[in-house]
Design an enzyme around this catalytic site. Sequence first.
Site, short mmCIF file in Angstrom:
data_model
loop_
_atom_site.label_atom_id
_atom_site.label_comp_id
_atom_site.label_asym_id
_atom_site.label_seq_id
_atom_site.Cartn_x
_atom_site.Cartn_y
_atom_site.Cartn_z
N ASP A 477 -36.43 54.05 7.65
CA ASP A 477 -36.43 52.86 6.79
C ASP A 477 -37.22 51.70 7.38
OD1 ASP A 477 -34.52 52.42 8.70
OD2 ASP A 477 -32.97 51.73 7.33
C1 LAN Z 1 -29.32 50.47 14.64
C2 LAN Z 1 -30.11 49.30 14.24
C3 LAN Z 1 -31.01 49.51 13.07
C4 LAN Z 1 -30.44 50.50 12.08
C5 LAN Z 1 -31.11 50.45 10.69
C6 LAN Z 1 -32.63 50.55 10.74
C7 LAN Z 1 -30.76 49.12 10.04
C8 LAN Z 1 -30.52 51.56 9.83
O1 LAN Z 1 -31.00 51.48 8.52
C9 LAN Z 1 -30.69 52.91 10.48
C10 LAN Z 1 -29.96 52.94 11.82
C11 LAN Z 1 -30.42 51.85 12.80
C12 LAN Z 1 -31.72 52.29 13.39
C13 LAN Z 1 -29.45 51.69 13.96
C14 LAN Z 1 -28.68 52.86 14.44
C15 LAN Z 1 -27.59 52.59 15.48
C16 LAN Z 1 -27.99 51.52 16.47
C17 LAN Z 1 -29.23 52.00 17.18
C18 LAN Z 1 -28.27 50.25 15.68
C19 LAN Z 1 -27.08 49.74 14.91
C20 LAN Z 1 -28.49 49.24 16.78
C21 LAN Z 1 -27.48 49.66 17.88
C22 LAN Z 1 -26.97 51.06 17.52
C23 LAN Z 1 -26.78 51.92 18.80
C24 LAN Z 1 -26.27 53.29 18.43
C25 LAN Z 1 -25.84 51.20 19.75
C26 LAN Z 1 -25.40 51.97 20.93
C27 LAN Z 1 -24.15 52.69 20.65
C28 LAN Z 1 -24.02 53.99 20.62
C29 LAN Z 1 -22.87 54.58 19.90
C30 LAN Z 1 -24.98 54.90 21.30
#
Ligand code: LAN
Length: 757
Positions: A477
Amino acid sequence: MKEFWKYWKLRPEEDRHVWRFAPPAEKDFPTGSDRDWETPRGKRFLEAMSRDFLFDKSANSNSADRLYRHQALELPHPPPATATVPEESGDPLANQAFLSTHRGIDFYRRLQRDDGHWPGDYGGPHFLLPGLVIASHITGAPFPPPHQTLMKRYMYNHQNDDGGWGLHLEGASVLFTTVLQYVALRLLGEDPGNAELTRAREWILSQGGATGIPPWGKFYLSVLGVYAWEGNHSLMPEMWLLPRFLPVHPWRYWCHCRMVYLPMSYCFGHRVTASETEVTRALRQELYPCDYATIDWRAARDRVARTDLFHPPSPLLKTLNVFLDGYESIHLRPLRKRALKFILEYIDAEDRQTEYIDIGPVNQVINSICIWHAHGKDSPQFRKHVERWADYLWVAEDGMKMNGYNGSQLWDTGFATQAIVENGMERHFPEVVRKAYRFIERQQLREEVADRERFFRHISKGAWPFSTRPHGWPISDCTALGLHATLLVHRSGVLEAAGSNPIGRDRLQDAVDVILSLQNPDGGWASYENTRGPAWLELLNPAAIFRDIMIDYSYTECSASCIQALLHYRESDPRYRRGEIDRAIENGLRFVRAKQRQDGGWFGSWGVCFTYGTWFAVEALAAAAKQAGGTAALRADPHLQRACRFLLDRQNGDGGWGEAFQSCLRKEYVPHAKSQIVNTAWALLSLMAAACPDTAAVRKGIRFLMTRQEENGDWPQEGISGVFNHTCAITYTAYRNVFPIWALGRYFSSYRQDRNH
Ligand code: LAN
């Protein structure tokens, strides 16, 4: 603005967020060596600074990013653009909405950096900072005392009344984060006898002590040496040597899960344990209700406190654990050696591919520990790791926190651009849009990573990341957003007006290629990669505290964003891969429609919650319907009609919408105590996209957004808006500006147009 806030500055480095401690030279403050801070004068300075970051979370636990915003507003800016309503519409509300949008952008442009992006607080989760503090302790790479002071302040600020900490800013206390904050505060030199730590310890002991911490907590404590490795289930490093066709091979896991278990299994395989210190010896006593030497570690493997059990272990996981633990006692040494060698190569590759930023805050920190263990404290690799710690730290009025990523740069800049350009506001703010465009353009990934296939990476060329190009992990996305924003700017004519070149068609086509390659057989799109494993893998989710982490699922939001970008792209270039794009859109729409719930809403996985998911779905369905048959087709679409009903039924008396984080946990709409600006904006954007005939409801919502706008054009920070894995919330501070701007802009442009016709 408080005195000591001024000493922290976000460095103006392109694409990198680094907060520098920079007190004015003339000030009487201790400089140079750490010893200076030990002097009475140094201590007084730090205490005074800490007081300036006291934050009262009782009314709202979300800080408002005031440090960065103050700092940006102080910079010289071109004078405010004058706002005159372009064409008086005869609808006073539309005219007011125009002025409000204008004021909103005029404020928000002052937060934009010269390189074109909008920085912002990306904190929220409470398990990140302690991990970093533990890593810095183990590896002997301490933070400077001013940093430590603000980290401690942050943790104290967010302690709950019962003495514990939530998984995130708005969460009820859980053992996971409570033990981790306790440990981190102790490692930072805090006295276990102080009031806060006493309350925290009492809370921990009332839950039966730290043996009940979920597996990721057990891991951190083991590396620190305050919990026995024996108290962990096996993380079997040999898993990485299994044949790839097996459904349990980690290459099939969601990349965040894969990249966290990778360094964890390195540490497990080597039983990496910090050398004992006075404080770790003390922690062994403080964290448990009984003598450390008498703890039954085998029994502790399966203990998870009730407060933390969001995803109880399945019978399949329990059975697998018996086998894995059994294997651990007889494991073959040469095989173990080979597995650990591969794991280290993989860690090194991830570090190189991301310039040591790594995919996220968890693996960055655990990789640091592995690299320190494997290559040594003085190795260039370890130094690069430590340098990147700064990219994850953020300072706001509640202290120093660790962000959930190295920023949300591309994401926020992409949305801001759309919000401005969609409604013709680039005519009033052309420079803002040109700068944003250049930033977006620079973040597009232009090449594949080295050793792509060996390390299970999807293609990158043409994609956009969530933060910055050096981070470099492509996301479906974000690619859609980058492409969509780029196309909107191209169409607006703002580049030509300045004699500036748009990016070439080949790069747009590369983006389309990535989007097409990421579509799943179910018609939807997952986040970073295709879905690579079967859904039953979730039965092996061992984390207890997070849900849906094992594979990359197709999501409504990701799918809807990809559909929108493809729809838009097809208009701009009707020939390129036409048949495939048509099919991708059709299958995608089918997926999105199928995800609509009985009540007409869509569950959102990455934002709070139904207003978020519904907004994405409605934009995609509406754009498709509009392309196919104009506004009449929009109004006739039964899915859109049901979506409007869903939203209208949830509008509050004040005209706003408010959704609480609990929606994400419970998977049903949970109203917030108060209407929320961001939820209201999403709901309004949806209603307007779907050409909802109930214009009175829309007008009421628009009025709500306008009355909440502050004098300077900003909106207040309310509840938390982002989420991941159902249980953890995350801050998106840009949302309070971007989405109201967008909704108000859409109101005056589209509603007025409609009526004029
Ligand atoms: C994010 C941030 C962006 C987010 C979007 C692009 C908004 C979404 O549409 C797809 C998933 C994604 C890329 C996403 C996935 C999970 C993340 C990376 C996070 C919320 C930012 C932090 C999180 C990450 C997993 C945090 C660390 C924790 C773990 C459980 C490994």
